[in-house]
Enzyme design. Sequence first.
Site, PDB file in Angstrom:
ATOM      1  N   ARG A 240    -100.356 -86.464  20.001  1.00  0.00           N
ATOM      2  CA  ARG A 240     -99.589 -85.801  21.139  1.00  0.00           C
ATOM      3  C   ARG A 240     -99.569 -86.732  22.235  1.00  0.00           C
ATOM      4  NH1 ARG A 240     -97.773 -82.520  18.380  1.00  0.00           N
ATOM      5  NH2 ARG A 240     -98.378 -80.228  18.145  1.00  0.00           N
ATOM      6  N   GLU A 268     -93.201 -84.318  28.045  1.00  0.00           N
ATOM      7  CA  GLU A 268     -92.248 -84.087  26.872  1.00  0.00           C
ATOM      8  C   GLU A 268     -91.446 -82.954  27.144  1.00  0.00           C
ATOM      9  OE1 GLU A 268     -93.029 -83.230  22.254  1.00  0.00           O
ATOM     10  OE2 GLU A 268     -94.174 -85.313  23.190  1.00  0.00           O
ATOM     11  N   HIS A 287     -89.790 -86.377  19.328  1.00  0.00           N
ATOM     12  CA  HIS A 287     -90.992 -85.491  18.689  1.00  0.00           C
ATOM     13  C   HIS A 287     -90.114 -84.802  17.417  1.00  0.00           C
ATOM     14  CE1 HIS A 287     -94.683 -82.668  19.447  1.00  0.00           C
ATOM     15  NE2 HIS A 287     -94.422 -82.810  17.916  1.00  0.00           N
TER      16      HIS A 287
END
Length: 329
Positions: A240, A268, A287
């Site tokens: 993450r 993000e 991602h």
Amino acid sequence: MIASLPSLLDPALVARFLPAEAAVRFATWDLVGDPMGADAGEIDVIVTPFHTSSLTPNPGYVGLADIAAALTRAPRTRLVQLPSIGYEGVPELLPPGCVLANAAGVMEGQTAELALTLLLASVRGIPDFVDAAPKWANSRMPGLLGRHVVVLGYGGVGREILRRLAPFDARVTPVARTARVDASGDRPVDVLGLDALQDAVSDATALICALPLTDETRGLIGVDLLSRLPDGATVVNVGRGPVVDTSALIAELRSGRLRAALDVTDPEPLPPEHELWRLPQTLITPHVGGNTPAMLGLLHRLVADQLALIQSGGKPRNLVDAHPTEASA
Ligand SMILES: NC(=O)c1ccc[n+]([C@@H]2O[C@H](COP(=O)([O-])OP(=O)(O)OC[C@H]3O[C@@H](n4cnc5c(N)ncnc54)[C@H](OP(=O)(O)O)[C@@H]3O)[C@@H](O)[C@H]2O)c1
């Protein structure tokens, strides 16, 4: 039993994996607007779309507030099934009697595959050669053979990364919360505890992060740890984004001392004007670690298994919720 599925899943495909006797009706619901095929108040199981805990608008993802609002509108919900492994921010939203399951088993292999892709590209200098093209910028890059790679996280993703690293003849050190010997495979694996991390990275060509985001892991890869990495080392992150302190990493990348290959970032999505996009020796993917067709197939199967388990009075798999109550609907 009524289950709402996000539009990313096909009810017919889930139904194909269900036992013939299962009586499940499906609604389609991306948790924004009204569900199609049922009233929110009738829904027993919610399979969410991908979610984000980031405050930056993230197209295609729902926010934590959307999940909270959906649970208020669907008070019969006994199980919230996430399509992701990461579940940060969601357990806190659950009302009593509702449990949470993640998608463990669905995307570890693909995420490990991307970790290897990013790692190999970085240690063989692919971003540098692409940036230099069409200049013939012949230079020697570290590679993996005979090098040391530290893998931070020895869960589903970390173990798959280790498996895929095996043929590259690098020394590989897994690090997790607690030190132990994992004797479950062909040969025992020494897993170091977090207290050994600073020393472990001191001769590492790469540090790969496969950690969840928790209060303990936020900012774990910060100024101190980064300064321990040798010159030219690569930081790979498929866990993450906020586990890495972005400012600290940027400082190391600006100076050209470290390299980075990131599938997850903080923030993000990374805004177009963000400095990380423009730094040398840096690779960024948006991602997409788990996002392959294999993930979709496994996710349909997992959802069907969960529904069948609940219908037969069993306990769903992959429970990550703190609430002790079992789901039944
Ligand atoms: N990029 C992507 O598309 C993608 C896809 C899938 C998953 N992910 C991310 O990857 C994360 C890891 O997935 P997983 O399936 O491997 O999870 P997992 O099976 O729960 O394993 C988590 C690992 O992290 C370690 N850990 C947790 N807190 C720690 C701490 N404070 N210090 C050191 N180690 C710590 C655990 O240590 P112990 O073993 O000692 O408990 C465990 O080894 C997910 O939570 C998700 O955020 C990203």
